[in-house]
Design an enzyme around this catalytic site. Structure first.
Site, short mmCIF file in Angstrom:
data_model
loop_
_atom_site.label_atom_id
_atom_site.label_comp_id
_atom_site.label_asym_id
_atom_site.label_seq_id
_atom_site.Cartn_x
_atom_site.Cartn_y
_atom_site.Cartn_z
N ASN A 163 13.32 63.66 53.32
CA ASN A 163 12.19 63.73 52.93
C ASN A 163 13.16 64.95 51.61
O ASN A 163 12.25 65.10 50.48
CB ASN A 163 11.43 65.12 53.85
N HIS B 271 13.10 63.17 64.31
CA HIS B 271 11.83 62.80 63.14
C HIS B 271 11.95 61.55 62.79
O HIS B 271 12.09 60.96 62.51
CB HIS B 271 12.26 63.50 62.06
N SER C 137 8.73 67.45 59.49
CA SER C 137 10.18 66.98 58.73
C SER C 137 10.75 67.40 57.73
O SER C 137 11.06 66.60 57.30
CB SER C 137 9.00 65.85 58.41
N GLU D 207 15.81 60.43 62.71
CA GLU D 207 16.39 61.20 62.44
C GLU D 207 16.36 61.96 63.07
O GLU D 207 15.63 63.00 63.79
CB GLU D 207 15.96 62.02 61.33
#
Length: 282
Positions: A190, A140, A119, A152
């Site tokens: 993130n 991800h 992540s 992702e």
């Protein structure tokens, strides 16, 4: 190269979710973890998820059975020898991932693509542990994997266009939406989400508002499906802290400095829903 067999490493919440969507798409899936107990727990979790979908009439009972038949348990990494793709969803520690990729590089066939579900950690650094950096890529997935559409897709410095295109097509086959992002700490998801959560924690730390009030403002005022502190508890406060530390180290910018209250809760063992206590009690 057509993919037939996918090995998923890590039978926790993310890994079992990835295994489930791969099996539902008709791939042969090898679900690997360190012990039989971990693997069996993952398969039980998949079975429960599928049963819920049967009860909601989203899938038929025979589809549940077919999906489960596609999944083979594994506690020996040598089973990677049959994989066309390996998706790693192990613990979020660079030393664990690089050791794993180094070993996988020796075990898998030459054509096999190695993907990581990290992540926040750099794909290029993980790829450097192998002799096939051009075949290493980030995938991800979002949690919970069977529900969330986004994946992702992150290229490392050496990832080829061909590998990227194969993973992009695979993601669509899994009925997910691939979004290409570059290899920077935290990627897109993130890098934006975690500072927001961190700032929400600061508002509690500084006495601006109680956790319930912070979450209500974000739900009712910003139309978020759940408040940032509830979300942090669901993600795990230890995971949130780790990602903030990765961002802080990666960018060297104080705007990514983890809130002291977040550190305090993690040191206290208040990690959120998984331990029964975080910003809320479960």
């Amino acid at each position: 190269m057509s993919m037939k067999t996918i090995m998923v490493i890590g039978a926790g919440q993310m890994g079992s979710g990835i295994a489930q969507v791969c099996a539902m798409a008709g791939f042969d899936v090898v679900l690997h973890d360190l012990t039989e107990e971990f693997v069996n727990r993952g398969i039980t979790s998949i079975e429960k998820q599928l049963q819920r979908q049967v009860e909601k009439e989203k899938i038929q009972p025979h589809e549940k059975d077919q999906t489960l038949q596609c999944i083979t348990p594994s506690i020996s990494l040598s089973n990677a020898a049959s994989a066309d793709l390996v998706i790693e969803a192990a613990v979020e520690k660079m030393e664990v991932k690089t050791a794993l990729f180094r070993e996988l590089d020796q075990l898998v066939p030459e054509h096999t693509i190695l993907a990581t579900n990290t992540s926040s950690l750099p794909i290029t650094e993980i790829a450097a542990a192998t002799k096939r950096p051009e075949k290493v890529i980030g995938m991800h997935f979002m949690n919970p994997v069977p529900v969330m559409k986004l994946v992702e897709i992150i290229r490392g410095l050496s990832t080829t266009d061909e590998v990227f295109q194969q993973i992009e097509e695979l993601t669509k086959t899994l009925k997910k939406v691939p979004v290409e992002v570059n290899d920077f700490p935290g990627f897109v998801s993130n890098r934006i989400l975690m500072p927001m959560i961190n700032e929400a924690i600061y508002t509690v730390y500084e006495g601006v508002a109680a956790p319930e009030a912070v979450d209500e403002v974000m739900r009712l005022g910003m139309n978020h499906p759940m408040g940032p502190l509830t979300l942090a508890d669901f993600i795990g406060l230890d995971t949130c802290l780790f990602i903030m530390e990765t961002l802080h180290e990666g960018f060297g910018d104080d705007k990514y400095r983890p809130c002291p209250l977040l550190r305090k809760y993690v040191k206290a063992g208040w990690l959120g829903k998984k331990t029964g206590k975080g910003f809320y009690t479960y």
